[in-house]
Design an enzyme around this catalytic site. Structure first.
Site, PDB file in Angstrom:
ATOM      1  N   GLU A  77      21.674  37.990  -8.846  1.00  0.00           N
ATOM      2  CA  GLU A  77      22.764  38.946  -8.654  1.00  0.00           C
ATOM      3  C   GLU A  77      23.022  39.636  -9.987  1.00  0.00           C
ATOM      4  OE1 GLU A  77      25.480  36.571  -5.409  1.00  0.00           O
ATOM      5  OE2 GLU A  77      25.668  36.053  -7.515  1.00  0.00           O
ATOM      6  N   CYS A 119      28.994  26.446  -8.983  1.00  0.00           N
ATOM      7  CA  CYS A 119      27.556  26.172  -9.032  1.00  0.00           C
ATOM      8  C   CYS A 119      27.083  25.942 -10.455  1.00  0.00           C
ATOM      9  CB  CYS A 119      26.805  27.334  -8.404  1.00  0.00           C
ATOM     10  SG  CYS A 119      27.328  28.909  -9.081  1.00  0.00           S
ATOM     11  N   GLU A 167      21.283  32.413  -3.922  1.00  0.00           N
ATOM     12  CA  GLU A 167      21.940  31.767  -5.067  1.00  0.00           C
ATOM     13  C   GLU A 167      22.423  30.419  -4.585  1.00  0.00           C
ATOM     14  OE1 GLU A 167      21.739  33.101  -7.892  1.00  0.00           O
ATOM     15  OE2 GLU A 167      21.124  35.097  -7.267  1.00  0.00           O
TER      16      GLU A 167
HETATM   17  P1  NAD Z   1      27.284  26.143   2.398  1.00  0.00           P
HETATM   18  O1  NAD Z   1      25.806  26.135   2.221  1.00  0.00           O
HETATM   19  O2  NAD Z   1      27.897  25.070   3.216  1.00  0.00           O
HETATM   20  O3  NAD Z   1      27.758  27.517   3.078  1.00  0.00           O
HETATM   21  C1  NAD Z   1      27.495  28.767   2.490  1.00  0.00           C
HETATM   22  C2  NAD Z   1      27.526  29.824   3.586  1.00  0.00           C
HETATM   23  O4  NAD Z   1      26.413  29.607   4.449  1.00  0.00           O
HETATM   24  C3  NAD Z   1      28.767  29.758   4.484  1.00  0.00           C
HETATM   25  O5  NAD Z   1      29.156  31.065   4.848  1.00  0.00           O
HETATM   26  C4  NAD Z   1      28.266  28.977   5.692  1.00  0.00           C
HETATM   27  O6  NAD Z   1      28.995  29.241   6.860  1.00  0.00           O
HETATM   28  C5  NAD Z   1      26.850  29.499   5.790  1.00  0.00           C
HETATM   29  N1  NAD Z   1      25.925  28.585   6.496  1.00  0.00           N
HETATM   30  C6  NAD Z   1      25.963  27.235   6.524  1.00  0.00           C
HETATM   31  N2  NAD Z   1      24.947  26.763   7.291  1.00  0.00           N
HETATM   32  C7  NAD Z   1      24.258  27.850   7.733  1.00  0.00           C
HETATM   33  C8  NAD Z   1      23.097  28.026   8.547  1.00  0.00           C
HETATM   34  N3  NAD Z   1      22.450  26.995   9.080  1.00  0.00           N
HETATM   35  N4  NAD Z   1      22.661  29.279   8.780  1.00  0.00           N
HETATM   36  C9  NAD Z   1      23.296  30.339   8.233  1.00  0.00           C
HETATM   37  N5  NAD Z   1      24.414  30.246   7.471  1.00  0.00           N
HETATM   38  C10 NAD Z   1      24.881  29.003   7.216  1.00  0.00           C
HETATM   39  O7  NAD Z   1      27.892  26.185   0.927  1.00  0.00           O
HETATM   40  P2  NAD Z   1      29.429  26.113   0.492  1.00  0.00           P
HETATM   41  O8  NAD Z   1      29.908  24.707   0.652  1.00  0.00           O
HETATM   42  O9  NAD Z   1      30.191  27.214   1.128  1.00  0.00           O
HETATM   43  O10 NAD Z   1      29.288  26.449  -1.078  1.00  0.00           O
HETATM   44  C11 NAD Z   1      28.942  25.497  -2.016  1.00  0.00           C
HETATM   45  C12 NAD Z   1      27.483  25.627  -2.406  1.00  0.00           C
HETATM   46  O11 NAD Z   1      27.215  26.943  -2.846  1.00  0.00           O
HETATM   47  C13 NAD Z   1      27.124  24.716  -3.579  1.00  0.00           C
HETATM   48  O12 NAD Z   1      25.858  24.135  -3.372  1.00  0.00           O
HETATM   49  C14 NAD Z   1      27.072  25.679  -4.758  1.00  0.00           C
HETATM   50  O13 NAD Z   1      26.254  25.263  -5.830  1.00  0.00           O
HETATM   51  C15 NAD Z   1      26.563  26.921  -4.112  1.00  0.00           C
HETATM   52  N6  NAD Z   1      26.947  28.087  -4.903  1.00  0.00           N
HETATM   53  C16 NAD Z   1      25.972  28.716  -5.630  1.00  0.00           C
HETATM   54  C17 NAD Z   1      26.312  29.793  -6.436  1.00  0.00           C
HETATM   55  C18 NAD Z   1      25.265  30.504  -7.271  1.00  0.00           C
HETATM   56  O14 NAD Z   1      25.564  31.562  -7.808  1.00  0.00           O
HETATM   57  N7  NAD Z   1      24.065  29.962  -7.388  1.00  0.00           N
HETATM   58  C19 NAD Z   1      27.647  30.223  -6.479  1.00  0.00           C
HETATM   59  C20 NAD Z   1      28.599  29.558  -5.715  1.00  0.00           C
HETATM   60  C21 NAD Z   1      28.244  28.496  -4.915  1.00  0.00           C
END
Ligand code: NAD
Length: 498
Positions: free
Chosen positions: A462, A284, A250
């Site tokens: 989900e 998001c 997501e």
């Molecule tokens: P992020 O991508 O920075 O981090 C998300 C998770 O991934 C965190 O737990 C982070 O530690 C982990 N992560 C980061 N780099 C990684 C890697 N290289 N390998 C494995 N894990 C890694 O995102 P964020 O800033 O926490 O959240 C915001 C983003 O999430 C926005 O782009 C938003 O649109 C998206 N989001 C999507 C939904 C949806 O339902 N589609 C819902 C909420 C947030």
């Protein structure tokens, strides 16, 4: 004084094997809230091994679905009693107004109840195999699922994934966001209190580039389920792909809000305001592109700008605060940079566009809710996800023009359509290339309703039966009921075998 948060592996709270930790600071005051264990790749491996042992000895998946559902319902009841405490913790660590967190968390017991009910009522199939054979197909859990979650809805997103995964009988390793680990960790303790056996749900806290990466590269997983940014999703899915692990992802969004001339304008303005600035714009499905039919564009914009300017920023724990700080310095800088770049490229700030001044805002990552106009697809703001309190308003001419503009996006997560004409609502929702469209509403969610996007917004969904199925696989048992002997190599006759 800060508290220490530990990893949770095999039912025990443990420090990282090398003793390393990181801190979580309040986005409102900057004070350190938690010292959090930073799991090493070896710790991730220990957690996956504990989850695999729990899966193999059947301590959870071996329990009948009806009894699993009882445990999940007990967890739902415990959670309902802790909403206020958890909401406060969420507000402290991510800065979302307490009123929002209470409203969001109050819904979460429904996920445990819903997926408990799904587990009890899910049935296998008996496809026709032809005469002489009976084919029984049961759906069985996958094994160890890795869940990687973001900070913007720490408990909601953990809950969406975890309730489906657990109801289906899987074991889990959760890697919560480094910015919001406290409540997901508390939930794991609550689940064990409700009767989920130790070892079934394990949590490894840490940064994405280290702990998250180690989890996504682990070959002991049977599934990876991530919510996060699109680039993170690509990396994680590529890692999982090397091990042939199925992925639910997501990811980002840039949701269009389409307002037609016949809409109830007050409701449309209220809806666009909610879509743009709930969670200080850090969702998001944020209404990041507001498209308004030309004949009502100026009046709509005037009202939206007036209501945006009236939003109350402040301490997210205060009862009358509507907009809290952004989660981090980096997130605020991203918003400020996006506004500056949009202005350089020709956009006009209609409301906000500044870091607020005054003592009340001096220590937190505040930014004024911002509306910009004169944005075209030639500007980066049209396409880029900013993930903050920044939206744009542009006019459109007719249905075809609205759809063309709305679908001109790399993301395809969500959208909303505001109209009093049922035909317009149906035609436009049909034409939008997104996973979710709300009609005269925005950002509604239910455990039974699929949540997921097209294009760069991700893979799979989900919620609902699809999410449950994605945590299972079909297992086919073919029974020879013919009573006829079969000996292929004893004859040269043409026999049927495939
Ligand atoms: P992020 O991508 O920075 O981090 C998300 C998770 O991934 C965190 O737990 C982070 O530690 C982990 N992560 C980061 N780099 C990684 C890697 N290289 N390998 C494995 N894990 C890694 O995102 P964020 O800033 O926490 O959240 C915001 C983003 O999430 C926005 O782009 C938003 O649109 C998206 N989001 C999507 C939904 C949806 O339902 N589609 C819902 C909420 C947030």
């Amino acid at each position: 004084m800060s508290r220490t948060l530990l990893l949770h592996i095999d039912g025990k709270d443990v420090a990282a094997s090398d003793g390393a930790s990181f801190t979580v600071a309040s986005p409102t005051t900057g004070e350190t809230l938690y010292d959090v264990a930073h799991a090493t790749p070896a710790d991730v491996d220990t957690a996956v091994t504990a989850a695999r042992t729990a899966f193999d000895d059947r301590r959870w998946r071996g329990i009948a679905p009806r009894e699993r559902a009882r445990v999940l319902n007990r967890a739902a009841a415990l959670l309902a009693d802790r909403i206020d405490a958890y909401a406060r913790l969420e507000t402290l660590q991510i800065g979302r107004p307490l009123r929002e967190m209470r409203a969001q968390l109050a819904r979460l017991p429904e996920w445990l109840e819903y997926f408990g009910a799904v587990a009890q009522t899910a049935e296998g199939t008996v496809p026709d195999f032809g005469a002489g054979h009976l084919n029984v197909v049961r759906r069985v859990p996958l094994g160890v699922a890795g869940l990687i979650t973001p900070w913007n809805h720490p408990l909601l997103i953990t809950m969406k994934k975890l309730s489906a995964a657990l109801a289906a009988g899987n074991s889990l390793v959760i890697k919560p966001s480094e910015l919001g680990p406290a409540v997901p960790l508390a939930l794991v303790g609550l689940l064990e209190e409700a009767g989920v056996p130790p070892g079934v749900v394990n949590t490894v806290t840490g940064l994405g580039a280290t702990t998250g990466r180690a989890l996504s590269e682990h070959r002991g997983l049977a599934k990876l389920d991530i919510t996060g940014g699109t680039e993170t999703g690509r990396t994680v899915a590529a890692n999982a792909g090397r091990s042939l692990i199925p992925v639910t992802a997501e990811l980002g969004g840039k949701a269009p809000v389409l307002v037609f001339a016949d809409a109830d304008l007050d409701q449309a303005v209220a809806g666009a305001l909610f879509a743009s600035f709930i969670a200080t714009g850090q969702t998001c499905v944020q209404g990041a592109r507001i498209l308004v039919q030309r004949s009502v564009h100026d009046e709509f914009t005037r009202r939206l700008v007036a209501r945006t300017r009236a939003l109350r920023l402040g301490d997210p724990l205060a009862a009358d605060t509507q907009i809290g700080p952004l989660v981090s310095e980096a997130q605020r800088a991203k918003v400020a940079d996006a506004v500056a770049k949009a202005q350089d490229q020709g956009a006009r700030v209609l409301a906000g566009g500044r870091v607020p001044e005054g003592e009340a805002y001096s220590r937190g990552w505040f930014y004024e809710p911002t509306v910009v106009g004169d944005v075209t697809p030639a500007q980066d703001l049209w396409y880029e996800e900013v993930f903050g309190p920044l939206t744009l308003v542009v006019p459109f001419d007719d249905e075809a023009d609205a759809l063309r503009r709305a679908n001109d996006a790399e993301f395809g997560l969500a959208s909303s359509v505001w109209t009093c004409d049922i035909g317009t609502a149906l035609r436009v929702s049909e034409g939008l290339d997104v996973g979710i469209t709300w009609i005269n509403d925005h950002h509604r969610i239910d455990p039974a309703s699929p949540w997921g996007g097209s294009k760069d917004s991700g893979i799979g969904s989900e919620n609902g039966l699809d999410a449950y199925h994605a945590y299972t696989r079909p297992k086919s048992v073919v029974i020879n009921s013919s009573g006829q002997p079969f000996d292929w190599f004893a004859t040269t006759e043409d026999l049927r075998y495939s």
